[in-house]
Design a protein around this motif. Structure first.
Motif, mmCIF file in Angstrom:
data_model
loop_
_atom_site.group_PDB
_atom_site.id
_atom_site.type_symbol
_atom_site.label_atom_id
_atom_site.label_comp_id
_atom_site.label_asym_id
_atom_site.label_seq_id
_atom_site.Cartn_x
_atom_site.Cartn_y
_atom_site.Cartn_z
ATOM 1 N N HIS A 43 0.825 -1.207 0.000
ATOM 2 C CA HIS A 43 0.000 0.000 0.000
ATOM 3 C C HIS A 43 0.862 1.261 0.000
ATOM 4 O O HIS A 43 1.779 1.407 0.805
ATOM 5 N N LEU A 74 0.742 2.788 -5.975
ATOM 6 C CA LEU A 74 -0.318 1.886 -6.444
ATOM 7 C C LEU A 74 -1.390 2.626 -7.238
ATOM 8 O O LEU A 74 -2.288 2.000 -7.799
ATOM 9 N N GLN A 93 -2.959 -5.957 -3.627
ATOM 10 C CA GLN A 93 -2.478 -4.927 -2.706
ATOM 11 C C GLN A 93 -1.989 -5.615 -1.430
ATOM 12 O O GLN A 93 -2.744 -6.323 -0.764
ATOM 13 N N GLU A 122 -6.094 -9.138 -1.923
ATOM 14 C CA GLU A 122 -5.293 -8.541 -0.865
ATOM 15 C C GLU A 122 -4.435 -9.598 -0.176
ATOM 16 O O GLU A 122 -4.924 -10.681 0.175
#
Length: 397
Positions: free
Chosen positions: A280, A284, A298, A325
């Motif tokens: 993060h 990004l 992410q 994620e």
């Protein structure tokens, strides 16, 4: 006209000046923008009047504020959560030395009283520690205005320019973090339309689309976004993580953007990939260059779940990316080297933070924390990523 120092030259603009907040610490002047006069979003006329009427400066013949927007000379709307918005609907003189805009009316016009307002043109007014670094501008109807040395017979737009690698959204209002709300746009544009706009802007610089290459790719291409020279959220074992990704089957490109990275080059790298992964952070924002259907992972460090959602997860889904994620466990965070593993800061960041996202708390999770992947866990997770990226690549053949 002789060449003059910018700090001593006053500039006047005909029509109106909009003060708008975008993202950074430096004020930019864009004088060729086509700006609508309908700049105030209707959030309830009664509410708008109560919050803004005191800021209007009108000549003796001007109608009541709500009856004729064209009759307003200066307006400021401070009712929005994210930003303030002011406009000068008439000629104005800029004094660069003091960052002041002076209303310049006809010689026959008189004002009921002197008006003076200050604004920091940035859409994060709820974060005091951020706003302290934004340059403050002044709007005034004071009669002691500087002489206009250079004239521009065009509208002017004043805002704080982006410090991020690429700009997220460009508009006269903020829709929130990395967000486009079709309800706030007259033509109901979405992230899909914005992605098409990026394709038109950066997709014609000669790069070869993977599906059009005469030598079809055998391995999915993955972009690993690096933060090696950043303060916080650095992948300490990045080289080893890259080897794991290559062993799984990816063709890995390490991408380490900086403010000087040409956008067309960044677009060519990311647009031609099938997957992208990064911790993060501002870089990004390049996920906007991914093609719909590609995989975006992410990496979410401790304490950043909520900000990961509002900054990139929502936009990724809106662009129809395959969003995933990889959430860091305590053992993968460098914070365990500084704080006790049983501290609330590590065990339950949400409870530790509460509703207080202060600068001190932000620094702990954003600047003090680095990542050290558990390579076994990392490898197992990215086998799933590989499967999705491979499916996307095969669909293009």
């Amino acid at each position: 006209m002789k060449k003059q120092n910018l700090t001593t030259v006053s500039i006047c603009f005909v029509f109106f000046v909009f003060f708008f907040m975008f993202q950074s610490k430096y004020v930019s002047l864009v004088s060729n923008s086509k700006v609508s006069r309908s700049t105030i979003i209707d959030q309830g006329k009664k509410d708008l009047v109560s919050k803004s009427t005191k800021n209007w400066v009108l000549d003796h013949h001007s109608p009541p504020p709500l009856h004729s927007p064209r009759g307003r000379l200066i307006t400021c709307d401070r009712s929005h959560q994210y930003y303030d918005l002011c406009s000068i609907n008439g000629p104005t003189v800029l004094d660069p030395a003091t960052s002041t805009f002076f209303l310049q009316g006809p010689s026959t016009m008189t004002f009921p009283s002197m008006f003076k307002e200050k604004i920091r043109p940035y859409p994060r007014k709820f974060e005091n520690f951020v706003m302290k670094g934004i340059k403050e501008l002044t709007i005034t109807s004071a009669p002691q205005r500087p002489k206009c040395e250079i004239q521009h017979n065009v509208p002017a737009l004043v805002f704080s320019a982006a410090k991020l690698v690429i700009g997220g959204l460009t508009s006269l209002i903020s829709h929130g973090f990395m967000n486009i709300d079709p309800a706030l746009i007259p033509n109901s544009r979405t992230f899909i339309h914005f992605r098409a706009f990026l394709e038109k802007a950066y997709g014609s610089h000669g790069q070869i689309h993977p599906s059009k290459n005469n030598s079809p790719l055998v391995r999915p291409r993955l972009v690993l976004v690096s933060r090696r020279d950043s303060l916080g959220r650095v992948i300490n074992n990045e080289a080893k993580a890259k080897l794991v990704l290559e062993k799984i089957g990816f063709d890995v490109i390490v991408f380490e953007p900086n403010p000087g990275t040409p956008l067309n080059e960044a677009y060519a790298i990311i647009n031609s990939s099938h997957a992208m992964v990064g911790v993060h952070g501002a870089a990004l924002t390049h996920s906007l260059f991914l093609r719909p259907g590609s995989v975006f992972v992410q990496v979410v460090p401790l304490g950043l779940d909520w900000v990961a959602q509002v900054c990139f997860a929502k936009s990724a889904r809106a662009m129809r990316l395959e969003y995933m994620e990889y959430k860091i466990k305590a053992e993968e965070s460098s914070l365990v080297e500084k704080y006790n593993k049983n501290d609330l800061l590590i065990k339950d960041p949400v409870a530790f933070r509460g509703k207080n996202w202060s600068e001190d708390i932000m620094n702990i999770y954003l600047k003090e924390q680095n990542v050290n992947f558990d390579l076994v866990r990392f490898g197992e997770y990215f086998k799933q990523v590989y499967k999705k990226a491979k499916q996307f690549m095969d669909k293009e053949r």
